[in-house]
Design a protein around this motif. Structure first.
Motif, PDB file in Angstrom:
ATOM      1  N   HIS A  14     -59.509 -30.931 -75.232  1.00  0.00           N
ATOM      2  CA  HIS A  14     -58.240 -31.767 -75.292  1.00  0.00           C
ATOM      3  C   HIS A  14     -57.581 -31.455 -73.822  1.00  0.00           C
ATOM      4  CE1 HIS A  14     -54.786 -33.752 -77.469  1.00  0.00           C
ATOM      5  NE2 HIS A  14     -54.155 -33.510 -76.231  1.00  0.00           N
ATOM      6  N   HIS A  46     -55.859 -33.477 -70.531  1.00  0.00           N
ATOM      7  CA  HIS A  46     -55.317 -34.510 -69.860  1.00  0.00           C
ATOM      8  C   HIS A  46     -55.612 -34.464 -68.270  1.00  0.00           C
ATOM      9  CE1 HIS A  46     -53.129 -36.260 -73.343  1.00  0.00           C
ATOM     10  NE2 HIS A  46     -52.826 -34.547 -73.500  1.00  0.00           N
ATOM     11  N   PRO A  96     -58.109 -36.851 -74.016  1.00  0.00           N
ATOM     12  CA  PRO A  96     -57.571 -37.279 -75.328  1.00  0.00           C
ATOM     13  C   PRO A  96     -56.813 -38.628 -74.948  1.00  0.00           C
ATOM     14  CG  PRO A  96     -56.301 -35.366 -74.117  1.00  0.00           C
ATOM     15  CD  PRO A  96     -57.216 -35.867 -73.167  1.00  0.00           C
ATOM     16  N   HIS A 130     -54.323 -31.533 -82.392  1.00  0.00           N
ATOM     17  CA  HIS A 130     -53.311 -30.391 -82.275  1.00  0.00           C
ATOM     18  C   HIS A 130     -53.196 -29.634 -83.901  1.00  0.00           C
ATOM     19  CE1 HIS A 130     -52.111 -31.549 -78.189  1.00  0.00           C
ATOM     20  NE2 HIS A 130     -51.573 -32.648 -78.976  1.00  0.00           N
ATOM     21  N   ASP A 190     -55.096 -28.724 -74.015  1.00  0.00           N
ATOM     22  CA  ASP A 190     -53.915 -29.847 -73.866  1.00  0.00           C
ATOM     23  C   ASP A 190     -53.277 -29.840 -72.200  1.00  0.00           C
ATOM     24  OD1 ASP A 190     -52.503 -31.944 -74.545  1.00  0.00           O
ATOM     25  OD2 ASP A 190     -50.910 -30.918 -75.520  1.00  0.00           O
TER      26      ASP A 190
HETATM   27 ZN    ZN Z   1     -52.257 -33.891 -75.241  1.00  0.00          ZN
END
Ligand code: ZN
Length: 564
Positions: A94, A96, A258, A399, A462
């Protein structure tokens, strides 16, 4: 041959095979052989080894130093690891991902809000009036008084420039009065559905904080920076080069977007021989047949059988974040009893979209942080299974942060993957109990409970909410303590993992989440030669030194792409 001798011969042959004394390797020499390594394979059939040989992109042998000799030819690159630790390349499930921005104001780990004012003042001094000043990763829970920042921090130093600084989680944005004026925001502007314009409780005036969908009201009124197309392209290419180098230096060999990710951009880098990380791009969760047809087209062009650029899954959003107070719970927030979060769509919409995407055989991943958000998506996945039939769909909760006792076993029952980011635990634990109380926190970042219940977990960061650095995640999973360390046993220590378990979730677990566990995530024959060599054994050393370990070599598909 008499039957007796035949039987004896057969027995000897079987013994010979069992002992692994196969005929010596006589194929082409390997392009890369690593010897004298402390290889942690993540392969349960052979957890440790000494040496590895890679031919083309694939691992052809794992075993002892002696066993590798047959694979070494005149052109074989041989790395003597000198006893150092080697593990499979990290696969961020995950992230970005994107090019770095040279002008971005990086505010991560800021504890003093006045630093924001200073950094914006500097940026304004280099900009022309009207140019957008951008940055982020501030986290008010790290500020000395833990108060939300307000436009007053920006107004004096940026009267003539729009400023937009996003919170670390990317779900809230701080803007200055310039932006409020340009956007036409007044005391009377209503909160949009699924969003909040934070207001001064006394005056009702916007504070400058826009949460979730309220950010769509923002119009920066920026004067575009004038760059020629060539300048712009060069800047972007530079940003990508910096990002790829950063990625290599961290031992990250696979990335899963993601949502988003431009397959053509990656294809171009691949054609130029620059791509050094395997990438899954993603589409958006939707019930619109035209949009689904577009994702289907992309899926055909970048199929799951590939090893470099692949179409991953369709991404949706169920709720917000714990830090912004927008994650969706069954019960109200302890510190904001008037809210229990902000759903980003109705349950009916969710179900309709999940059904449509599942019917076309897509994998689905939905951002779900709070207990109710996770409950809704599990219900929708279960419903899709009833309507469309059960298959190996591996839908994901992106998550899966806070779960009820009743929902934890459903991950295994429904084959839903918990795609989790261990650093969120140590970032959020500072305020989790204040927001949701002790009882609900027992179901927060509950890795051990999920594993015990038979669930599949994939690990990631993330990024750019958290740094891309995998060892921060390993540290978080192993300690459940602040990055600066702290006394005691960590936050809910019964949920801690061993370093080896954490690595497994970050390699094989992430590969499983993208249907690649048959060829990625282990150091094993037939698997892709993605491996990392560290300068020290962070797995057995003191836990407060985990994040200090440095990557000495990053190897992708048998090629050394980074050397410290
Ligand atoms: Zn995210």
């Amino acid at each position: 041959m008499s039957p007796r001798f035949f039987a004896l011969g057969l027995t000897l042959l079987l013994l010979f095979l069992e002992a692994g004394c196969e005929a010596p390797y006589s194929g082409p020499p390997a392009n890369l052989v690593v010897t004298n390594a402390d290889v942690v394979t993540i392969d349960r059939d052979r957890p440790r080894a000494e040496a590895v040989a890679v031919l083309g992109e694939e691992i052809v042998a794992v075993g002892s130093n002696e066993a590798m000799e047959a694979y070494i030819g005149t052109d074989t690159e041989v790395i003597d690891a000198g006893g150092r630790l080697m593990i499979p390349g990290f696969n961020d499930a995950h992230a970005h991902y994107g090019p770095l921005d040279p002008d971005y104001i990086e505010l991560r780990y800021t504890t003093d809000p006045s630093v924001i004012t200073e950094r914006v003042r500097e940026a304004v001094s280099r900009a022309r009036p009207g140019e957008l000043i951008q940055g982020g990763h501030w986290e008010h829970e790290m500020f000395v008084g833990r108060q939300w920042p307000t436009k007053e921090l920006l107004d004096e130093v940026a009267p003539d420039n729009p400023v937009a600084l996003s919170r670390a989680d990317g779900h809230s944005t701080l803007v200055n009065s310039y932006v409020l004026r340009a956007s036409g925001i007044t005391n009377e502007t209503p909160d949009p559905p699924g969003g909040e314009i934070q207001r001064d409780p006394v005056t009702g005036e916007a504070t400058g904080i826009f949460k979730e969908s309220a950010r769509r009201l923002l119009d920066y009124g920026a004067v575009p920076v004038e760059r020629t197309a060539e300048e712009e392209a060069a800047r972007r290419a530079l940003g990508w080069d910096q990002m790829l180098e950063y990625t290599r230096s961290l031992g990250v060999t696979s990335i899963q977007h993601p949502g988003g990710g431009n397959a053509e951009t990656y294809q171009r880098m691949m054609d130029e021989g620059k791509l050094t990380v395997r990438v899954d791009v993603a589409g958006n969760l939707t019930a619109d047949p035209q949009e689904l047809a577009r994702w289907d087209e992309l899926r055909k062009r970048y199929p799951a059988e590939g090893n470099w650029i692949r179409f991953g899954y369709l991404k949706g959003f169920m709720d917000g974040t714990l830090g912004s107070g927008t994650a969706m719970f069954f019960e109200p927030y302890e510190d904001e009893p008037e809210t229990r979060g902000l759903p980003q769509m109705s349950y009916e919409e969710l179900e309709e979209q999940v059904l449509a995407c599942d019917a076309m055989g897509f994998q689905i991943g939905i951002h779900a942080i709070g207990t109710e958000a996770n409950n809704w998506i599990l219900n929708a996945y279960e419903h899709a299974r009833e309507v469309n039939g059960a298959r190996d769909s591996r839908h994901r909760s992106e998550h899966a942060q806070v779960l009820t006792d009743a929902d934890i076993p459903r991950f295994a029952q429904l084959g839903v993957i918990a795609s989790m980011q261990p650093t969120h635990c140590i970032t959020d634990k500072r305020f989790a109990e204040k927001r949701i109380g002790l009882e609900r926190s027992r179901g927060a970042y509950a890795w051990r409970r999920l594993l015990d219940a038979g669930a599949h977990i994939a690990f990631g960061t993330d990024y750019s909410v958290e740094p891309l650095a995998p060892l921060e995640g390993i540290y978080a999973a192993v300690t459940r303590k602040d990055r600066l360390g702290e006394e005691g046993d960590g936050w809910f220590p019964d949920q801690k993992l061993t370093a080896e378990e954490a690595i497994e979730l970050y390699t094989l677990g992430s590969a499983y989440a993208q249907f690649m566990e048959d060829r990625k995530g282990m150091i094993k024959e037939g698997y892709l030669g993605d491996m990392v060599i560290y300068d020290r054994d962070f797995m057995t050393g003191p836990e407060d030194e985990i994040m200090q370990a440095l990557v000495d070599f990053t190897i992708v598909g048998g090629k050394v792409v980074y050397r410290r």
